[in-house]
Design a protein around this motif. Structure first.
Motif, PDB file in Angstrom:
ATOM      1  N   GLY A   1       0.788  -1.216   0.000  1.00 47.21           N
ATOM      2  CA  GLY A   1       0.000   0.000   0.000  1.00 47.21           C
ATOM      3  C   GLY A   1       0.827   1.276   0.000  1.00 47.21           C
ATOM      4  O   GLY A   1       0.292   2.364  -0.193  1.00 47.21           O
ATOM      5  N   THR A   2       2.137   1.158   0.203  1.00 48.93           N
ATOM      6  CA  THR A   2       3.006   2.336   0.206  1.00 48.93           C
ATOM      7  C   THR A   2       3.538   2.669  -1.188  1.00 48.93           C
ATOM      8  O   THR A   2       4.349   3.585  -1.340  1.00 48.93           O
ATOM      9  CB  THR A   2       4.199   2.140   1.154  1.00 48.93           C
ATOM     10  N   GLU A   3       3.106   1.930  -2.213  1.00 43.78           N
ATOM     11  CA  GLU A   3       3.668   2.104  -3.555  1.00 43.78           C
ATOM     12  C   GLU A   3       3.415   3.495  -4.131  1.00 43.78           C
ATOM     13  O   GLU A   3       2.312   4.026  -4.074  1.00 43.78           O
ATOM     14  CB  GLU A   3       3.092   1.064  -4.518  1.00 43.78           C
ATOM     15  N   ARG A   4       4.461   4.058  -4.711  1.00 42.53           N
ATOM     16  CA  ARG A   4       4.353   5.261  -5.532  1.00 42.53           C
ATOM     17  C   ARG A   4       4.923   4.922  -6.902  1.00 42.53           C
ATOM     18  O   ARG A   4       6.104   4.632  -7.035  1.00 42.53           O
ATOM     19  CB  ARG A   4       5.113   6.431  -4.929  1.00 42.53           C
ATOM     20  N   VAL A   5       4.082   4.917  -7.931  1.00 40.57           N
ATOM     21  CA  VAL A   5       4.505   4.550  -9.280  1.00 40.57           C
ATOM     22  C   VAL A   5       5.341   5.680  -9.871  1.00 40.57           C
ATOM     23  O   VAL A   5       4.925   6.842  -9.878  1.00 40.57           O
ATOM     24  CB  VAL A   5       3.294   4.249 -10.177  1.00 40.57           C
ATOM     25  N   LEU A   6       6.537   5.323 -10.377  1.00 38.94           N
ATOM     26  CA  LEU A   6       7.430   6.315 -10.979  1.00 38.94           C
ATOM     27  C   LEU A   6       7.419   6.263 -12.499  1.00 38.94           C
ATOM     28  O   LEU A   6       7.534   7.297 -13.153  1.00 38.94           O
ATOM     29  CB  LEU A   6       8.863   6.100 -10.480  1.00 38.94           C
ATOM     30  N   LEU A   7       7.302   5.052 -13.070  1.00 44.66           N
ATOM     31  CA  LEU A   7       7.381   4.926 -14.529  1.00 44.66           C
ATOM     32  C   LEU A   7       6.772   3.609 -14.967  1.00 44.66           C
ATOM     33  O   LEU A   7       7.049   2.570 -14.372  1.00 44.66           O
ATOM     34  CB  LEU A   7       8.849   4.981 -14.971  1.00 44.66           C
ATOM     35  N   ASP A   8       5.939   3.657 -16.013  1.00 47.27           N
ATOM     36  CA  ASP A   8       5.415   2.460 -16.658  1.00 47.27           C
ATOM     37  C   ASP A   8       6.024   2.336 -18.047  1.00 47.27           C
ATOM     38  O   ASP A   8       6.112   3.329 -18.794  1.00 47.27           O
ATOM     39  CB  ASP A   8       3.888   2.514 -16.768  1.00 47.27           C
ATOM     40  N   ILE A   9       6.431   1.121 -18.399  1.00 47.28           N
ATOM     41  CA  ILE A   9       7.092   0.847 -19.667  1.00 47.28           C
ATOM     42  C   ILE A   9       6.256  -0.182 -20.419  1.00 47.28           C
ATOM     43  O   ILE A   9       6.032  -1.288 -19.906  1.00 47.28           O
ATOM     44  CB  ILE A   9       8.511   0.301 -19.424  1.00 47.28           C
ATOM     45  N   PRO A  10       5.778   0.129 -21.629  1.00 48.40           N
ATOM     46  CA  PRO A  10       4.950  -0.823 -22.369  1.00 48.40           C
ATOM     47  C   PRO A  10       5.687  -2.137 -22.587  1.00 48.40           C
ATOM     48  O   PRO A  10       6.915  -2.189 -22.696  1.00 48.40           O
ATOM     49  CB  PRO A  10       4.687  -0.115 -23.703  1.00 48.40           C
ATOM     50  N   SER A  11       4.921  -3.228 -22.668  1.00 51.76           N
ATOM     51  CA  SER A  11       5.497  -4.545 -22.897  1.00 51.76           C
ATOM     52  C   SER A  11       4.582  -5.327 -23.830  1.00 51.76           C
ATOM     53  O   SER A  11       3.355  -5.267 -23.688  1.00 51.76           O
ATOM     54  CB  SER A  11       5.654  -5.298 -21.571  1.00 51.76           C
ATOM     55  N   SER A  12       5.177  -6.029 -24.793  1.00 52.11           N
ATOM     56  CA  SER A  12       4.381  -6.818 -25.729  1.00 52.11           C
ATOM     57  C   SER A  12       3.775  -8.027 -25.026  1.00 52.11           C
ATOM     58  O   SER A  12       4.231  -8.456 -23.967  1.00 52.11           O
ATOM     59  CB  SER A  12       5.241  -7.274 -26.907  1.00 52.11           C
ATOM     60  N   SER A  13       2.756  -8.592 -25.647  1.00 50.53           N
ATOM     61  CA  SER A  13       1.975  -9.639 -24.987  1.00 50.53           C
ATOM     62  C   SER A  13       2.763 -10.923 -24.764  1.00 50.53           C
ATOM     63  O   SER A  13       2.478 -11.667 -23.826  1.00 50.53           O
ATOM     64  CB  SER A  13       0.719  -9.941 -25.814  1.00 50.53           C
ATOM     65  N   HIS A  14       3.766 -11.244 -25.620  1.00 46.10           N
ATOM     66  CA  HIS A  14       4.440 -12.533 -25.462  1.00 46.10           C
ATOM     67  C   HIS A  14       5.433 -12.541 -24.300  1.00 46.10           C
ATOM     68  O   HIS A  14       5.896 -13.597 -23.896  1.00 46.10           O
ATOM     69  CB  HIS A  14       5.126 -12.969 -26.759  1.00 46.10           C
TER      70      HIS A  14
END
Length: 440
Positions: free
Chosen positions: A175-188
């Motif tokens: 519950g303490t998470e702070r999201v800094l960056l999301d990086i797209p990823s392909s389905s496989h």
């Protein structure tokens, strides 16, 4: 005074397979409880002795330099270990691809669970690594790189969590998470990268991202300038650089480039699964796992701002990936160090050392400790400090039960490593181990 522990150790050493009887004289029933406690003690001590003997037996398979000792610390209870790091409190934290993180205490020689991150484990996804904030003992901040479970789509994520408790009692609440960056990823879910480094001098986070291109797909896209590793608008196939709050450092090379992602620091990489740094120069090094053919090479790349390392069109050695002709891309940066892939290979970079660590043999100074996951070996790349160039590679450890995916070196000269012995599955030979000078 009777040494009961020594007696039990001797029974185990002689492979005693008879019975040990605990009994209370009929006329003294008041000792029944004491006998019960004695039986519990016997079982506990024998379990400890047998576990210790099992670890000692496991350690005999590895070969290390004269004057060094290889020691198995935990085996079989830590499925799919992928990362290890020294905590500022002196404990050793290591994590599983499945999301679990444990802390091992050198004082008590025990490990305990400190976190269980929610992760997707499809393909090669999972927990990749974590890093401690310089102020961890005060703020409890830990940075994690993982594949979260999402309601739609796939991504890899860099987040900051807060550890609560203290020495010997750390625990991380999701519950303490702070999201800094999301990086797209392909389905496989192939070639996710995984390197995460908090640069000790700069204080910025470096993130290694894979290209997500399967080996079968590479020939189709290798000369496409819009392929993920060559497109500055795509976060994959890169080394990214962000501040610890997720914002962008003003000196990142592409912050003013149209259509480029400002997080991009270097590009044209295939699968930078590990990152390390060189304390003498401040340089960041990426272990870039090579293509899957016999003729390909494993690369260690010295990461420069704005540099293009050529993948997938070129492999960085002035060679077109498929034809073998000269690389047609201008300005491609050659590897800092590379070696032939041959039949198998997967390079993982570890610590860079200057003077030999305390108690280490003299040849192991001024160099990079690196492992090859597929070959289950560790080697030492000797560096000429005057030119910051590799001059030779010498053997360090062979005969490991699993590939060493991650290594960390303590100030006292103890090299800890996690050995991954399965194939996207847990193995009885999965280990936390270490290499130390004899006498430690």
């Amino acid at each position: 005074k009777f040494d009961f522990k020594r007696l039990l150790a001797e029974l185990e050493a002689r492979r005693f397979d008879g019975s040990v009887v605990f009994d209370t004289p009929p006329e003294m029933p008041e000792f029944n409880q004491d006998v019960s406690l004695g039986i519990d003690y016997f079982r506990k001590e024998m379990e400890t002795i047998r576990r210790s003997n099992t670890l000692l037996q496991a350690a005999r398979g590895a070969s290390v330099p004269e004057g060094m000792r290889y020691e198995v610390l935990v085996q079989g209870e830590i499925p799919e270990p992928v990362h290890v790091a020294g905590c500022p409190d002196g404990s050793i934290w290591f994590g599983s691809r499945r999301g679990a993180v444990w802390a091992w205490s050198p004082e008590t020689r025990t490990n305990r669970l400190v976190a269980r991150f929610s992760v997707s484990t499809s393909g090669q996804r999972g927990l990749y690594g974590f890093a401690f904030d310089p102020g961890f003992l005060t703020n409890g901040w830990v940075y994690a790189y993982r594949a979260p479970i999402l309601s739609a789509g796939d991504a890899n994520r860099v987040s900051r969590f807060t550890a609560m408790g203290g020495r010997g009692d750390w625990r991380i609440d999701s519950g303490t998470e702070r999201v800094l960056l999301d990086i797209p990823s392909s389905s496989h879910g192939i070639q996710q990268g995984g390197g995460l480094l908090l640069h000790p001098r700069e204080g910025h986070l470096y993130v290694g991202t894979g290209d997500n291109i399967s080996p079968e797909e590479t020939p189709r896209v290798y000369d496409d300038p819009r392929s993920a590793p060559q497109s500055l608008g795509d976060l994959r196939g890169k080394v990214l650089r962000i501040r610890t709050d997720g914002t962008i450092p003003s000196d990142n090379p592409f912050t003013k480039t149209q259509d480029a992602r400002p997080e991009v620091y270097a590009y044209g990489l295939r699968n930078p699964f590990t990152l390390t740094w060189h304390a003498a120069t401040g340089d960041v090094l990426a272990g870039d796992v090579g293509f899957d053919r016999i003729r390909d090479w494993e690369e260690v790349n010295l990461i420069r701002p704005g540099a293009n390392y050529g993948w997938p069109r070129c492999d960085g050695r002035d060679r077109d990936t498929l034809s073998g002709a000269s690389c047609p891309l201008p300005g491609v940066v050659a590897p800092w160090f590379a070696y032939p892939h041959d039949s198998a290979g997967a390079v993982m970079v570890g610590p860079v050392v200057g003077s030999a660590p305390p108690g280490w043999p003299e040849p192991f100074q001024n160099g990079l400790i690196y492992s090859d996951f597929s070959r289950r070996t560790i080697r030492f790349a000797q560096i000429d400090p005057a030119h910051n160039a590799v001059t030779n590679s010498i053997p360090f450890v062979s005969g490991l039960a699993g590939g060493a995916l991650s290594m960390t070196l303590t100030a006292g000269g103890e090299l800890y490593l996690v050995e991954y012995a399965g194939n996207r599955s847990g193995s009885p030979d999965d280990r936390l181990s270490r290499i130390v000078p004899v006498g430690r």
